[in-house]
Motif scaffolding. Structure first.
Motif, PDB file in Angstrom:
ATOM      1  N   ILE A  19      18.136  18.329 -19.920  1.00  0.00           N
ATOM      2  CA  ILE A  19      18.983  17.322 -19.272  1.00  0.00           C
ATOM      3  C   ILE A  19      20.397  17.870 -19.097  1.00  0.00           C
ATOM      4  O   ILE A  19      20.978  17.787 -18.011  1.00  0.00           O
ATOM      5  N   LYS A  20      20.942  18.404 -20.169  1.00  0.00           N
ATOM      6  CA  LYS A  20      22.304  18.958 -20.108  1.00  0.00           C
ATOM      7  C   LYS A  20      22.397  20.041 -19.046  1.00  0.00           C
ATOM      8  O   LYS A  20      23.349  20.064 -18.264  1.00  0.00           O
ATOM      9  N   ALA A  21      21.421  20.929 -19.017  1.00  0.00           N
ATOM     10  CA  ALA A  21      21.436  22.018 -18.031  1.00  0.00           C
ATOM     11  C   ALA A  21      21.444  21.473 -16.609  1.00  0.00           C
ATOM     12  O   ALA A  21      22.188  21.956 -15.746  1.00  0.00           O
ATOM     13  N   GLN A  22      20.630  20.455 -16.345  1.00  0.00           N
ATOM     14  CA  GLN A  22      20.577  19.887 -14.998  1.00  0.00           C
ATOM     15  C   GLN A  22      21.868  19.149 -14.638  1.00  0.00           C
ATOM     16  O   GLN A  22      22.362  19.259 -13.520  1.00  0.00           O
ATOM     17  N   LEU A  23      22.412  18.404 -15.590  1.00  0.00           N
ATOM     18  CA  LEU A  23      23.646  17.659 -15.306  1.00  0.00           C
ATOM     19  C   LEU A  23      24.871  18.571 -15.189  1.00  0.00           C
ATOM     20  O   LEU A  23      25.884  18.169 -14.629  1.00  0.00           O
ATOM     21  N   LEU A  24      24.755  19.790 -15.693  1.00  0.00           N
ATOM     22  CA  LEU A  24      25.861  20.749 -15.581  1.00  0.00           C
ATOM     23  C   LEU A  24      25.760  21.620 -14.333  1.00  0.00           C
ATOM     24  O   LEU A  24      26.635  22.448 -14.091  1.00  0.00           O
ATOM     25  N   ARG A  25      24.731  21.440 -13.537  1.00  0.00           N
ATOM     26  CA  ARG A  25      24.621  22.189 -12.277  1.00  0.00           C
ATOM     27  C   ARG A  25      25.865  21.896 -11.442  1.00  0.00           C
ATOM     28  O   ARG A  25      26.307  20.746 -11.347  1.00  0.00           O
TER      29      ARG A  25
END
Length: 189
Positions: A139-145
């Motif tokens: 989730i964090k990785a996707q929201l940090l895109r």
């Protein structure tokens, strides 16, 4: 023979895991619907999930029968109707939108929430991904895109399954509005 047995065991395991994941998805929709109702909101459950059950209750029993969103085109309304849970105030304004992402792509949930955000003229809505604890890193990785992080369309927070499960009853009892989720929701960056 041994190869066939292994294949059957693998398929059996996949079927069991799929059933557990579907059950978890329905459970989270149930908690969100129950919480939304307790806070005084009207609740919409994704159109394709009305017949699913959790705790011996059909999810559709918590839901509005029809999602009435004036000033939104039919094609966009059809997309919005598939968002897992939506909370609406008494003036039919969306105050909260939730995508439960148990096993599907986190990014697809983000896109559905962004689609909703882009159709709204006044954006007082809060957007949430609800996911298993083991998917927090994803989730964090996707929201940090960069395409997500630098967009002003909407701010997406996330809620972990364990926290919604653990705190739902207390939030139903003591919460007064959607702000009660601030206690368990998380943001990135």
């Amino acid at each position: 023979m041994e190869k066939q047995t292994k294949a059957k065991m693998k398929r059996h395991s996949e079927v069991i895991n799929d059933a557990i994941e579907e059950n978890d998805h329905s459970e989270m929709q149930y908690h969100l619907a129950r919480l939304g109702k307790a806070l005084g909101y009207d609740v919409w459950i994704a159109q394709n999930d009305h017949k699913r059950e959790w705790n011996n209750q059909k999810l559709g029993e918590f839901s509005l029968k029809r999602l009435n969103l004036p000033n939104i085109s039919q094609s966009i309304k059809e997309t919005i109707a598939l968002i897992d849970v939506i909370w609406l105030d008494k003036k039919e304004r969306i105050v909260g939108a939730f995508e439960v992402e148990k096993s599907t792509s986190i990014y697809s949930g983000i896109l559905r929430l962004y689609d909703l955000a882009l159709t709204m003229s006044e954006n007082q809505t809060k957007f949430y991904l609800v996911a298993p604890d083991k998917r927090e890193k994803e989730i964090k990785a996707q929201l940090l895109r960069p395409s997500i992080r630098h967009s002003n369309a909407c701010q997406i927070s996330y809620i972990l399954f364990s926290e919604l499960r653990c705190d739902c009853d207390a939030m139903c009892k003591f919460g007064t509005d959607i702000g009660v989720l601030d206690k368990i929701s998380r943001n990135v960056g």
